[in-house]
Design an enzyme around this catalytic site. Sequence first.
Site, short mmCIF file in Angstrom:
data_model
loop_
_atom_site.label_atom_id
_atom_site.label_comp_id
_atom_site.label_asym_id
_atom_site.label_seq_id
_atom_site.Cartn_x
_atom_site.Cartn_y
_atom_site.Cartn_z
N ASN A 1 3.92 66.13 15.15
CA ASN A 1 3.83 64.71 14.62
C ASN A 1 5.08 63.90 14.72
OD1 ASN A 1 3.71 62.49 12.49
ND2 ASN A 1 3.60 63.87 10.67
N GLY B 1 -8.92 62.52 6.09
CA GLY B 1 -7.62 62.79 5.28
C GLY B 1 -8.11 62.07 3.78
N THR B 2 -7.86 60.80 3.83
CA THR B 2 -7.93 59.99 2.42
C THR B 2 -9.17 60.33 1.75
OG1 THR B 2 -6.42 58.57 3.33
CG2 THR B 2 -7.45 57.98 1.34
N THR C 1 -0.46 56.66 9.58
CA THR C 1 -0.47 55.76 8.79
C THR C 1 0.04 54.31 9.19
OG1 THR C 1 1.16 56.63 7.51
CG2 THR C 1 -0.93 57.14 6.71
N LEU D 1 7.32 64.25 3.89
CA LEU D 1 7.17 65.41 4.62
C LEU D 1 7.60 66.83 4.00
CD1 LEU D 1 8.00 63.86 8.16
CD2 LEU D 1 5.92 64.83 7.50
N LYS E 1 0.70 63.41 17.89
CA LYS E 1 0.23 62.69 16.88
C LYS E 1 1.03 61.15 16.77
CE LYS E 1 -1.50 61.90 12.25
NZ LYS E 1 -2.02 62.56 10.83
N CYS F 1 5.36 59.91 11.50
CA CYS F 1 5.55 60.04 10.07
C CYS F 1 6.20 58.37 9.65
CB CYS F 1 6.52 61.04 9.24
SG CYS F 1 6.80 60.94 7.46
N GLY G 1 -8.37 58.40 11.03
CA GLY G 1 -8.03 56.87 10.22
C GLY G 1 -9.22 56.44 9.41
N GLY G 2 -9.40 56.66 8.28
CA GLY G 2 -10.26 56.05 7.26
C GLY G 2 -11.76 56.44 7.54
C1 SIN Z 1 4.85 61.95 4.52
O1 SIN Z 1 4.99 63.12 4.31
O2 SIN Z 1 5.50 61.21 4.02
C2 SIN Z 1 3.48 61.59 5.42
C3 SIN Z 1 3.44 62.36 6.79
C4 SIN Z 1 3.09 61.47 7.83
O3 SIN Z 1 2.44 60.38 7.58
O4 SIN Z 1 3.07 61.81 8.98
#
Ligand code: SIN
Length: 304
Positions: free
Chosen positions: A128, A266-267, A193, A73, A165, A131, A244-245
């Site tokens: 969020n 995202g990814t 994740t 983060l 989230k 994380c 997600g994916g």
């Molecule tokens: C991170 O910055 O480590 C990931 C943030 C997240 O998955 O919410």
Amino acid sequence: MIDPSVTVGSVRLRSAVMTASGTAGYGSEFAPYVDLATIGAVVTKSLAPYDWPGNPAPRLHPVHSGMMNSVGLQGPGVDAWLTRALPGLLDTGADVVCSIWGRSVEDYRRAAEMLSDAPNSVVAVEVNLSCPNLEGRGGIFAHDADLSAEVLAATEACGRPRWAKLSPNTDRIAEVARAVTQAGAEALTLVNTLLGLALDPETLRPTLGNGGGGLSGPAIHPIAVRAVADVRNALPDTPIVGVGGVATTADAIELMAVGASAVQIGTALFADPRVLARVRDGLVTEAARRGLGSVAEFTGLAAL
Ligand code: SIN
């Protein structure tokens, strides 16, 4: 003409496709690849009320069918982002969802307060709670329904719709979803994740500087689909953003069909930022092929 717009609660988005938090830099870097005014929104990397250094490198590592990250983060904090990064992003015409995080309920409250005077193009705040890379420094808020609800209640001062989230690393996702909705979340972003660990095959040390990390990408797509379906079943009136994916139009439709009103990518952006435009356009093309009048009609179409 197919209407490409969707609504997530009270927020109208020009497209169902957004960036996922933490995967698009400050957003404006993506302007050469996609007209940011034509996607749903740019979702920022999660911001605390202070600048935060994040975790030791390496922070990203590709694995089979996805990616591991432990960024921790890192970010400049809400105020610095508002003055230094947001103006350039707004110049692109983008709508923006600002993601916030904290190590305590008070941190979330402060981050939300700092956003109270943000421009109207900051259309929502994504809280969020999930994380996976802060073990020992607060843990995953979204594994605790009461704490998650407390955080949501504390973020009202941002003065705009809040999306919570949530984490897939729990079998209590519907319970947490209900708690945050009752505490003021207008929508849910599902999912963050999965907790993972990858070793270097030679040294047998963790590939990431912080040890474990969060797994994203195609490997987690069915998990996201399941989470969206389960929460939609439990809370049919709560809007959901699926993440997600997602790498193809079919992935996006799958999440929408089980109940998502919009999706985040995202990814896949790390390989090709143009995937945003491809999926944006693919949803329109596919809606036409299926005889739908709008992309929004994909929501809930699944034959479950
Ligand atoms: C991170 O910055 O480590 C990931 C943030 C997240 O998955 O919410």
